[in-house]
Motif scaffolding. Structure first.
Motif, PDB file in Angstrom:
ATOM      1  N   ARG A  49       0.806  -1.248  -0.212  1.00  0.00           N
ATOM      2  CA  ARG A  49       0.240   0.023   0.145  1.00  0.00           C
ATOM      3  C   ARG A  49       0.853   1.263   0.108  1.00  0.00           C
ATOM      4  O   ARG A  49       1.846   1.182   0.547  1.00  0.00           O
ATOM      5  CB  ARG A  49      -0.856  -0.054   1.023  1.00  0.00           C
ATOM      6  CG  ARG A  49      -1.747  -1.151   1.216  1.00  0.00           C
ATOM      7  CD  ARG A  49      -3.235  -0.821   2.072  1.00  0.00           C
ATOM      8  NE  ARG A  49      -4.136  -1.922   1.803  1.00  0.00           N
ATOM      9  CZ  ARG A  49      -5.177  -1.993   0.828  1.00  0.00           C
ATOM     10  NH1 ARG A  49      -5.106  -1.424   0.330  1.00  0.00           N
ATOM     11  NH2 ARG A  49      -5.771  -3.164   0.871  1.00  0.00           N
ATOM     12  N   ASP A  50       0.548   2.221  -0.609  1.00  0.00           N
ATOM     13  CA  ASP A  50       1.102   3.515  -0.808  1.00  0.00           C
ATOM     14  C   ASP A  50       0.737   4.376   0.309  1.00  0.00           C
ATOM     15  O   ASP A  50       0.137   3.918   1.327  1.00  0.00           O
ATOM     16  CB  ASP A  50       0.923   4.333  -1.963  1.00  0.00           C
ATOM     17  CG  ASP A  50      -0.625   4.601  -2.099  1.00  0.00           C
ATOM     18  OD1 ASP A  50      -1.353   4.401  -1.370  1.00  0.00           O
ATOM     19  OD2 ASP A  50      -0.780   5.254  -3.336  1.00  0.00           O
ATOM     20  N   ARG A  51       1.157   5.671   0.485  1.00  0.00           N
ATOM     21  CA  ARG A  51       0.963   6.420   1.992  1.00  0.00           C
ATOM     22  C   ARG A  51      -0.583   6.724   1.845  1.00  0.00           C
ATOM     23  O   ARG A  51      -0.913   7.032   3.113  1.00  0.00           O
ATOM     24  CB  ARG A  51       1.635   7.648   1.817  1.00  0.00           C
ATOM     25  CG  ARG A  51       3.203   7.470   1.845  1.00  0.00           C
ATOM     26  CD  ARG A  51       3.731   8.887   1.681  1.00  0.00           C
ATOM     27  NE  ARG A  51       5.237   9.046   1.908  1.00  0.00           N
ATOM     28  CZ  ARG A  51       5.798   9.794   2.932  1.00  0.00           C
ATOM     29  NH1 ARG A  51       5.080  10.483   3.524  1.00  0.00           N
ATOM     30  NH2 ARG A  51       7.202   9.506   3.144  1.00  0.00           N
ATOM     31  N   ASP A  52      -1.018   6.633   0.931  1.00  0.00           N
ATOM     32  CA  ASP A  52      -3.045   6.883   0.958  1.00  0.00           C
ATOM     33  C   ASP A  52      -3.669   5.850   1.234  1.00  0.00           C
ATOM     34  O   ASP A  52      -4.945   5.811   1.028  1.00  0.00           O
ATOM     35  CB  ASP A  52      -3.175   7.634  -0.135  1.00  0.00           C
ATOM     36  CG  ASP A  52      -2.451   9.121  -0.409  1.00  0.00           C
ATOM     37  OD1 ASP A  52      -2.226   9.639   0.262  1.00  0.00           O
ATOM     38  OD2 ASP A  52      -2.292   9.376  -1.839  1.00  0.00           O
ATOM     39  N   GLY A  53      -2.973   4.591   1.301  1.00  0.00           N
ATOM     40  CA  GLY A  53      -3.472   3.535   1.639  1.00  0.00           C
ATOM     41  C   GLY A  53      -3.971   2.536   0.412  1.00  0.00           C
ATOM     42  O   GLY A  53      -4.708   1.685   0.475  1.00  0.00           O
ATOM     43  N   LYS A  54      -3.767   3.310  -0.745  1.00  0.00           N
ATOM     44  CA  LYS A  54      -4.242   2.487  -2.035  1.00  0.00           C
ATOM     45  C   LYS A  54      -3.225   1.386  -2.301  1.00  0.00           C
ATOM     46  O   LYS A  54      -2.072   1.435  -2.169  1.00  0.00           O
ATOM     47  CB  LYS A  54      -4.099   3.655  -3.175  1.00  0.00           C
ATOM     48  CG  LYS A  54      -4.616   3.135  -4.339  1.00  0.00           C
ATOM     49  CD  LYS A  54      -4.216   4.338  -5.698  1.00  0.00           C
ATOM     50  CE  LYS A  54      -4.568   3.702  -7.010  1.00  0.00           C
ATOM     51  NZ  LYS A  54      -4.569   4.448  -7.889  1.00  0.00           N
ATOM     52  N   LEU A  55      -3.864   0.279  -2.767  1.00  0.00           N
ATOM     53  CA  LEU A  55      -3.273  -0.922  -3.224  1.00  0.00           C
ATOM     54  C   LEU A  55      -2.273  -0.904  -4.400  1.00  0.00           C
ATOM     55  O   LEU A  55      -2.865  -0.442  -5.481  1.00  0.00           O
ATOM     56  CB  LEU A  55      -4.192  -2.135  -3.225  1.00  0.00           C
ATOM     57  CG  LEU A  55      -3.334  -3.305  -3.348  1.00  0.00           C
ATOM     58  CD1 LEU A  55      -2.688  -3.974  -2.169  1.00  0.00           C
ATOM     59  CD2 LEU A  55      -4.520  -4.552  -3.725  1.00  0.00           C
ATOM     60  N   ILE A  56      -1.183  -1.219  -4.288  1.00  0.00           N
ATOM     61  CA  ILE A  56      -0.254  -1.157  -5.444  1.00  0.00           C
ATOM     62  C   ILE A  56      -0.027  -2.537  -5.681  1.00  0.00           C
ATOM     63  O   ILE A  56       0.700  -3.232  -4.912  1.00  0.00           O
ATOM     64  CB  ILE A  56       1.224  -0.494  -5.201  1.00  0.00           C
ATOM     65  CG1 ILE A  56       1.025   0.873  -4.906  1.00  0.00           C
ATOM     66  CG2 ILE A  56       1.919  -0.529  -6.467  1.00  0.00           C
ATOM     67  CD1 ILE A  56       1.992   1.780  -4.278  1.00  0.00           C
ATOM     68  N   PRO A  57      -0.611  -3.371  -6.678  1.00  0.00           N
ATOM     69  CA  PRO A  57      -0.625  -4.759  -6.988  1.00  0.00           C
ATOM     70  C   PRO A  57       0.940  -5.193  -7.584  1.00  0.00           C
ATOM     71  O   PRO A  57       1.624  -4.351  -8.037  1.00  0.00           O
ATOM     72  CB  PRO A  57      -1.773  -4.880  -8.029  1.00  0.00           C
ATOM     73  CG  PRO A  57      -1.777  -3.541  -8.613  1.00  0.00           C
ATOM     74  CD  PRO A  57      -1.659  -2.682  -7.716  1.00  0.00           C
ATOM     75  N   VAL A  58       1.069  -6.496  -7.407  1.00  0.00           N
ATOM     76  CA  VAL A  58       2.362  -6.890  -7.878  1.00  0.00           C
ATOM     77  C   VAL A  58       2.228  -7.009  -9.305  1.00  0.00           C
ATOM     78  O   VAL A  58       1.226  -7.414  -9.835  1.00  0.00           O
ATOM     79  CB  VAL A  58       2.622  -8.281  -7.158  1.00  0.00           C
ATOM     80  CG1 VAL A  58       3.857  -8.987  -7.812  1.00  0.00           C
ATOM     81  CG2 VAL A  58       2.820  -8.152  -5.636  1.00  0.00           C
ATOM     82  N   THR A  59       3.285  -6.745 -10.094  1.00  0.00           N
ATOM     83  CA  THR A  59       3.346  -6.561 -11.386  1.00  0.00           C
ATOM     84  C   THR A  59       3.472  -7.964 -12.207  1.00  0.00           C
ATOM     85  O   THR A  59       3.136  -8.261 -13.377  1.00  0.00           O
ATOM     86  CB  THR A  59       4.094  -5.598 -12.309  1.00  0.00           C
ATOM     87  OG1 THR A  59       5.403  -6.092 -11.938  1.00  0.00           O
ATOM     88  CG2 THR A  59       3.736  -4.296 -11.590  1.00  0.00           C
ATOM     89  N   VAL A  60       4.085  -8.886 -11.664  1.00  0.00           N
ATOM     90  CA  VAL A  60       4.697 -10.457 -12.212  1.00  0.00           C
ATOM     91  C   VAL A  60       3.083 -11.251 -11.717  1.00  0.00           C
ATOM     92  O   VAL A  60       2.585 -11.117 -10.785  1.00  0.00           O
ATOM     93  CB  VAL A  60       5.870 -10.948 -11.694  1.00  0.00           C
ATOM     94  CG1 VAL A  60       6.875 -10.180 -12.388  1.00  0.00           C
ATOM     95  CG2 VAL A  60       5.789 -11.102 -10.361  1.00  0.00           C
ATOM     96  N   LYS A  61       3.021 -12.208 -12.728  1.00  0.00           N
ATOM     97  CA  LYS A  61       1.857 -13.129 -12.245  1.00  0.00           C
ATOM     98  C   LYS A  61       2.469 -14.646 -12.271  1.00  0.00           C
ATOM     99  O   LYS A  61       3.364 -14.828 -12.680  1.00  0.00           O
ATOM    100  CB  LYS A  61       0.877 -12.873 -13.157  1.00  0.00           C
ATOM    101  CG  LYS A  61       1.220 -13.094 -14.755  1.00  0.00           C
ATOM    102  CD  LYS A  61      -0.038 -12.981 -15.688  1.00  0.00           C
ATOM    103  CE  LYS A  61       0.339 -13.018 -16.825  1.00  0.00           C
ATOM    104  NZ  LYS A  61       1.526 -12.449 -17.403  1.00  0.00           N
ATOM    105  N   GLU A  62       1.492 -15.516 -11.791  1.00  0.00           N
ATOM    106  CA  GLU A  62       1.772 -16.848 -11.639  1.00  0.00           C
ATOM    107  C   GLU A  62       2.021 -17.291 -13.146  1.00  0.00           C
ATOM    108  O   GLU A  62       1.391 -17.089 -13.908  1.00  0.00           O
ATOM    109  CB  GLU A  62       0.902 -17.704 -11.271  1.00  0.00           C
ATOM    110  CG  GLU A  62       0.571 -17.357  -9.572  1.00  0.00           C
ATOM    111  CD  GLU A  62      -0.428 -18.432  -8.820  1.00  0.00           C
ATOM    112  OE1 GLU A  62      -0.876 -19.239  -9.500  1.00  0.00           O
ATOM    113  OE2 GLU A  62      -1.025 -17.844  -7.794  1.00  0.00           O
ATOM    114  N   GLY A  63       3.302 -18.485 -13.210  1.00  0.00           N
ATOM    115  CA  GLY A  63       3.526 -18.800 -14.713  1.00  0.00           C
ATOM    116  C   GLY A  63       4.567 -17.818 -15.361  1.00  0.00           C
ATOM    117  O   GLY A  63       5.257 -18.344 -16.183  1.00  0.00           O
TER     118      GLY A  63
END
Length: 97
Positions: A49-63
């Protein structure tokens, strides 16, 4: 019962790709043959999460096949297999054919 590890935050669970040590004809290959430190992504965390609490998702994915640094991460053994738990920030890039 098989265990499944779901990484926390921006961590990624990677299974290292081990290059073959001999050809299909049985010829032994030297250790110095273009050894790339790569792995296959098995599981990813939800992100951070950033300073404002917004989720920053992971950019790589399974596989995904990713390029890993020579050192870093944590070795994890689940059943008979060994994996590496690494922060997404430490992944050097993704590999494509």
């Amino acid at each position: 019962m098989a265990r499944r590890l779901i990484p926390s935050l921006n961590r990624v669970l990677v299974e290292k790709i081990v290059p073959p040590s001999k050809t299909s004809a049985g010829i032994l290959l030297p250790e110095k043959t273009s050894k790339l430190n790569s792995g296959k992504v098995v599981a990813v965390g939800p992100g951070t999460r950033d300073r404002d609490g917004k989720l920053i998702p992971v950019t790589v994915k399974e596989g995904d096949t990713v390029l890993l640094p020579e050192y870093g991460g944590m070795e994890v053994k689940l059943g008979e297999k060994e994996y590496h738990l690494i922060r997404e920030d430490d992944i050097l890039g993704t590999l494509h054919d």
